[in-house]
Write an enzyme that holds these catalytic residues in place. Sequence first.
Site, PDB file in Angstrom:
ATOM      1  CD  GLU A 175       8.058  -5.535 -16.842  1.00 40.33           C
ATOM      2  OE1 GLU A 175       9.105  -5.135 -16.261  1.00 40.33           O
ATOM      3  OE2 GLU A 175       6.936  -5.048 -16.643  1.00 40.33           O
TER       4      GLU A 175
ATOM      5  CG  MET B  49       4.099 -12.609  -0.406  1.00 42.35           C
ATOM      6  SD  MET B  49       4.950 -14.111   0.151  1.00 42.35           S
ATOM      7  CE  MET B  49       3.646 -15.302   0.103  1.00 42.35           C
TER       8      MET B  49
ATOM      9  CG  HIS C  97       1.310   1.024   0.444  1.00 39.81           C
ATOM     10  ND1 HIS C  97       0.551   0.763   1.569  1.00 39.81           N
ATOM     11  CD2 HIS C  97       1.928  -0.148   0.146  1.00 39.81           C
ATOM     12  CE1 HIS C  97       0.715  -0.498   1.938  1.00 39.81           C
ATOM     13  NE2 HIS C  97       1.551  -1.068   1.093  1.00 39.81           N
TER      14      HIS C  97
ATOM     15  CB  ALA D  97      -0.911   2.522  -7.260  1.00 39.07           C
TER      16      ALA D  97
END
Length: 622
Positions: A70, A141, A549, A585
């Site tokens: 990471e 959230m 998104h 994604a």
Amino acid sequence: MLIPKTYLLALVLSCSFTLTTCTKRKRLPSSAYAIPGFNATYDYLVVGGGTTGLALASRLAESASVAIIEAGGFYELDNGNQSIVPYYSLLIPFLGVAPDYPRHPLMDWDRTSTPLSGADGRTIHYAMSKTLGGSSSHNTMAYLRSTKGSFQRWAEVVGDNSYMWDSFLPYYKKSCQLTPPDWKKRDTPNATFTYDASAFSSRGGGPIRVSWANWVDPTTTWLAKALQALGMKLSTEGFNSGTLSGIGAWSNTLISPKYAERSSATEYLKKAIEETEIMVYHHTQALKVNFNAQKKATSVRVSTQGLEYVLSARLEIIISAGAIHSPQLLMVSGIGPKNTLQNQNIPVLSDLPGVGQNLQDKLFFTVSSGITTPNVISIVNNPANSASLLHQYLDDQSGPLSSAGGYLSFEKLPAAFRTNFSARTRAALATLPADWPEIEYIVTGFPSSQSRIPTVGALSPTILFPFSRGNVTISSPNMADPPVFNLGWLTDPIDTELALAAFKRIRVGWNSSAIAPIKTGPEVSPGPGVTSDADILAYIRKTCNQVWHVSSTCAMGKSLANNPMAVVDSKARVFGVTGLRVLDASVFPFALPSHPTATLYALAEKIAEDIISSSGKTWVGR
């Protein structure tokens, strides 16, 4: 190589919880954080400790040795209350879209798009997580699942019925656990809602906590009435049972109403540190995936603040670096469009023209007006409220600081607003499943700069399936150089026709009698003078923004023969090589109509199961 005694001691401590003499003590959390600079080998390497990466790595670590690579650190330290306290997630500065946004190098990659021809030539800062937990560390959230029809389409596109709703639902359940709303703390009679508890596990579920906020912004309840005046019904089951229709209060990833703090992907990591031997290389960037002569991924060259070394994988490497950086890492490693790689003098390992293509990014715009109701920001910013609000949050986990949620609504545009659609637009929209909403409406309120207007209310339509496409490419063979990405906003006329129709629908809502009691003054933005289609579209192009998104840049497909633009198969395995998967994604075959977080957790659960069940088997993508 000769290993220092201090490093050997760290290794002993990392495994000490398995020793019979230490059975009463759990593993020290510090034992999970690897010392950089030493070459090491694990069964699996997961590149990217974000939403999907941590969930996947934690499940793999239950039966194998796993290391997470990471580039960022710990959001609890690097972003403090901005990430922990729900209210502040609405105001995180580095989420700004203008190129002069407030920078936060500990949390964000500082990535900016190319000029967008469909959005008035603007360049957009696109916040991308650089922290353990990824976007789950600083999103709003929202926890919502996709529709049954979208999963049927997913299964058809990738040729795998395990993506049908009934087969995928158990992974949703496995990833999270539900806490019912605390109705007493919410204490808002006109903000009640219903939900389907059977969509969640009855036996506890996974590490992610899902619930509803302990406070409701009064402005959002009134703006929800404007949506009802447009004919949108209150949802009777919520947004987690395979249906996205009507108005509802969205559920949040909260560590239960009892504590009212963010629940992120680090919940997986915390559990894994206690129960497995998982290791984390934080502040460490992956530079390149290495392969052997048989095109099997074997290792990753990494850098911890300039210190380079190699981490190897006995079994597999999984890239989970996000929809912008995952295709970049594939390309610098020799996997991607042949011409792009050759132009950068990168040896072509697998010619996959779909790497970095097919980018879909949802966008929204706002129609706003003055209203008289108070809004959460003005309430919190009022110094007279500071002591009481802090007392509410710290002592009772209630009040405005406990809340990041409100209302959403989903719909297919009604017939009256489709009359100006072209034949091409009608045909394209008809290809979407019957339960696939075209527009999501977000309701918010914020302080006004005009003394006569207490609050600016905002109704924001979001295009949920953009037909416009962008792309990601590289400017060099070096991961240290930023990727080049075009978001493609509003370059397809289908999207502009949808935007115009949704804009006009929202104006009708603003003029409804339902919210007349709170509306004050003329329209704030874009203003009553903007009436022609040309002017409305110009406004939308100048002001539209992302909802973060972005997806589908390493899209799933049945095979290269079936879809030459596919990058991974239904088990997330990269075509043309072995031992390498992509999972985030970017592998969505198309943009899903829901918010992605819930589906990413479930997808991580599904692919982890696939990996574990196929461990030791050889696969070559074709």
